[in-house]
Motif scaffolding. Structure first.
Motif, PDB file in Angstrom:
ATOM      1  N   GLU A 167      70.385  71.393  52.331  1.00  0.00           N
ATOM      2  CA  GLU A 167      70.263  70.936  53.720  1.00  0.00           C
ATOM      3  C   GLU A 167      69.478  71.936  54.559  1.00  0.00           C
ATOM      4  OE1 GLU A 167      74.245  70.370  54.986  1.00  0.00           O
ATOM      5  OE2 GLU A 167      74.615  68.615  53.696  1.00  0.00           O
ATOM      6  N   PHE A 168      69.690  73.228  54.352  1.00  0.00           N
ATOM      7  CA  PHE A 168      68.968  74.253  55.113  1.00  0.00           C
ATOM      8  C   PHE A 168      67.463  74.165  54.827  1.00  0.00           C
ATOM      9  CE2 PHE A 168      67.373  78.427  56.159  1.00  0.00           C
ATOM     10  CZ  PHE A 168      68.074  78.789  57.293  1.00  0.00           C
ATOM     11  N   GLY A 173      62.636  73.998  56.140  1.00  0.00           N
ATOM     12  CA  GLY A 173      61.496  74.199  55.256  1.00  0.00           C
ATOM     13  C   GLY A 173      61.877  74.953  53.993  1.00  0.00           C
ATOM     14  N   ALA A 174      61.382  74.437  52.876  1.00  0.00           N
ATOM     15  CA  ALA A 174      61.656  75.089  51.596  1.00  0.00           C
ATOM     16  C   ALA A 174      60.925  76.419  51.505  1.00  0.00           C
ATOM     17  CB  ALA A 174      61.229  74.182  50.442  1.00  0.00           C
ATOM     18  N   GLY A 175      61.588  77.417  50.990  1.00  0.00           N
ATOM     19  CA  GLY A 175      60.988  78.741  50.861  1.00  0.00           C
ATOM     20  C   GLY A 175      61.077  79.583  52.111  1.00  0.00           C
ATOM     21  N   ARG A 176      61.647  79.074  53.155  1.00  0.00           N
ATOM     22  CA  ARG A 176      61.803  79.844  54.392  1.00  0.00           C
ATOM     23  C   ARG A 176      63.240  80.335  54.502  1.00  0.00           C
ATOM     24  NH1 ARG A 176      60.186  77.257  59.726  1.00  0.00           N
ATOM     25  NH2 ARG A 176      60.145  79.486  60.272  1.00  0.00           N
ATOM     26  N   GLY A 177      63.391  81.463  55.132  1.00  0.00           N
ATOM     27  CA  GLY A 177      64.715  82.015  55.346  1.00  0.00           C
ATOM     28  C   GLY A 177      65.184  82.806  54.149  1.00  0.00           C
ATOM     29  N   PRO A 178      66.376  83.376  54.244  1.00  0.00           N
ATOM     30  CA  PRO A 178      66.926  84.162  53.125  1.00  0.00           C
ATOM     31  C   PRO A 178      67.175  83.273  51.905  1.00  0.00           C
ATOM     32  CG  PRO A 178      68.127  84.582  55.172  1.00  0.00           C
ATOM     33  CD  PRO A 178      67.258  83.407  55.428  1.00  0.00           C
ATOM     34  N   ARG A 179      67.183  83.905  50.742  1.00  0.00           N
ATOM     35  CA  ARG A 179      67.477  83.164  49.510  1.00  0.00           C
ATOM     36  C   ARG A 179      68.994  83.079  49.350  1.00  0.00           C
ATOM     37  NH1 ARG A 179      63.217  86.475  47.509  1.00  0.00           N
ATOM     38  NH2 ARG A 179      64.773  87.855  46.550  1.00  0.00           N
TER      39      ARG A 179
END
Length: 476
Positions: A167-168, A173-179
């Protein structure tokens, strides 16, 4: 039904037991202030947090409620930052009295019972559907489009974490933010402990107005995401889900957006190192996290060194054990060789002794047989001598016989002419001059062999009277 917002809020708190006014307000707002729907989402929805998990007060200065996987918090050691106090208007919020709780109790019980029946029905339908789908797939009556689906479901905590990550990425957006790790909180905490990192916790409140801007502007900014990925293990959860809701209670999340930094402690407990509440800029977030990392660097390095020493000690013990086992196996092999050599010598000695005894027994048997044979010959010579009787005196009816042996020895004796040729053989047998048992008496001129066919003839009939000269011929 209560008519004002305050009445609905008080009623919702009385039924669910949640003391956090902001959280109750968010839940009611998410359900358009439909009181029955909001209560049902807490008491009857399996994917929503249970009401019993929210009994701990968010106004406590230090978290003490049990976490997932039986983990517990310990109060952060000074000078670690403590949770921000609630606003005065929230601290003055009074809970409904006992009379109001007794009035609302039947509604809570009925709602819980209905939710239990509905949950049971949904579970039965899910099991039946799974069995039917699996049976049809085995019979080839359905396509293979779902063949890639998991036959075994993930644990609920891991499934919630995976749903949150999906959902995040869908929203920001995929690949954005912490893993964020797709694991339950307890597994993520163990992973951080194994990697000698701190655990960065983000509690996602989808209905909070500051959430979109905080996620897109702060968490998804490249510097913040890179710093978190490098120094932390990141775990996220939605407060709409069970584990995220429990963690919001355990961490005393009083304001959203909410982040925290925790680390594992002993006895299934964890230490809350930092709370980050409310909107933050990327610079502020990095500054806060950088300070936490610097404060905990010494303990993390010490933990890493201790783990490496423990690993080295374990490896050293394993090497020592392996060397000991190798030396023991070598000693055992040598001992086996020594025992085998000793047994071989014993076998050889026993075999030699057996052969010696057999040879001695054989020699004894030969000697005994020779003695028996000699005794038999002596008896026969004696018997033959007795059967011959006394040698007669010279006279016209007496025959003189000369017998030459192969050794050159000569023997002579007088016999009655009426005596048979057998008496000549008895005479030879009575002498100790011949060892052979099969022989014949032969005359030279003319050459005549006095074999068995002539044994019954008298000496006169055989042409040996009045004298004869015979020699021994050994039969082969």
């Amino acid at each position: 039904m209560a008519e004002t917002v305050d009445d609905k809020l008080s009623y919702f708190q009385a039924v669910t037991g949640i003391s956090d006014t902001d959280l109750c307000t968010e839940i009611l707002a998410a359900h358009n202030w439909d009181l029955q729907l909001a209560v049902s989402s807490i008491t009857a929805n399996p994917s929503s947090p249970s009401a019993s998990a929210s009994t701990s007060s968010r106004a406590d200065p230090a978290p003490s409620a049990p976490l997932a996987a039986d983990a517990e918090f310990v109060a952060p050691p000074p000078p670690m930052p403590m949770p921000m106090p609630l606003p005065p208007q929230q601290q003055q919020q009074q809970q409904p009295g006992i009379a109001w709780r007794l009035v609302t109790l039947p509604f809570y019980v009925v709602s819980g019972g209905v939710g239990l029946v509905a949950g049971t029905f949904r579970l039965g339908a899910w099991v039946a559907g799974g069995v039917l789908s699996r049976s049809l797939s085995l019979l080839g009556l359905v396509g293979q489009a779902g063949s890639g689906d998991r036959l075994l479901e993930l644990p609920p905590s891991a499934a919630e974490a995976a749903d949150f990550v999906a959902e995040f990425e869908r929203e920001f957006g995929a690949g954005r933010g912490p893993r964020f790790v797709a694991q339950g909180f307890a597994d993520a905490l163990q992973r951080a402990q194994r990697e000698f990192k701190l655990l960065f916790v983000y509690l996602h409140s989808p209905d909070h107005p500051d959430t979109p801007a905080f996620c897109s502007g702060c968490l998804c900014s490249e510097p913040v995401a890179a710093f978190i990925d490098e120094n932390f293990v990141a775990w996220g959860g939605s407060i709409r889900r069970t584990e995220g809701f429990k963690m919001s209670n355990s961490l005393n999340a009083s304001r959203f957006p909410f982040c925290a930094v925790v680390m594992a402690s002993t006895n299934q407990r964890i230490v809350l190192l930092q709370q980050v509440e409310g909107p933050k800029s990327p610079e502020e977030m990095i500054t806060i996290l950088q300070r936490v990392v610097e404060e905990c660097a010494t303990s993390l390095v010490a933990a890493r060194i201790e783990a490496e020493e423990r690993l080295n000690n374990q490896r050293l013990r394993e090497e020592q054990d392996a060397a000991y086992r190798a030396a023991l196996e070598t000693d055992q092999a040598r001992e086996r060789e020594r025992i085998e050599e000793l047994e071989r010598h014993e076998r050889e000695a026993a075999e030699a002794e057996r052969k010696r005894k057999e040879e001695e027994e054989a020699l004894a048997r030969v000697a005994q047989e020779a003695a028996e044979k000699e005794a038999a010959l002596a008896r026969r010579r004696q018997e033959k001598a007795i059967s011959l009787g006394a040698e007669p005196e010279k006279g016209p009816s007496v025959t003189w016989v000369l017998i030459r042996f192969r050794t050159g020895e000569r023997k002579e004796r007088r016999f009655h002419s009426s005596t048979t040729v057998t008496s000549l053989y008895d005479y030879v047998d009575s002498l100790d001059c011949l060892k052979a048992e099969k022989y014949s008496l032969v005359s030279n001129f003319p050459r005549v062999t006095y074999g068995p066919e002539k044994h019954s003839l008298t000496l006169e009939e055989a042409g040996l009277h009045p004298q004869a000269s015979l020699f021994i011929e050994i039969e082969q």
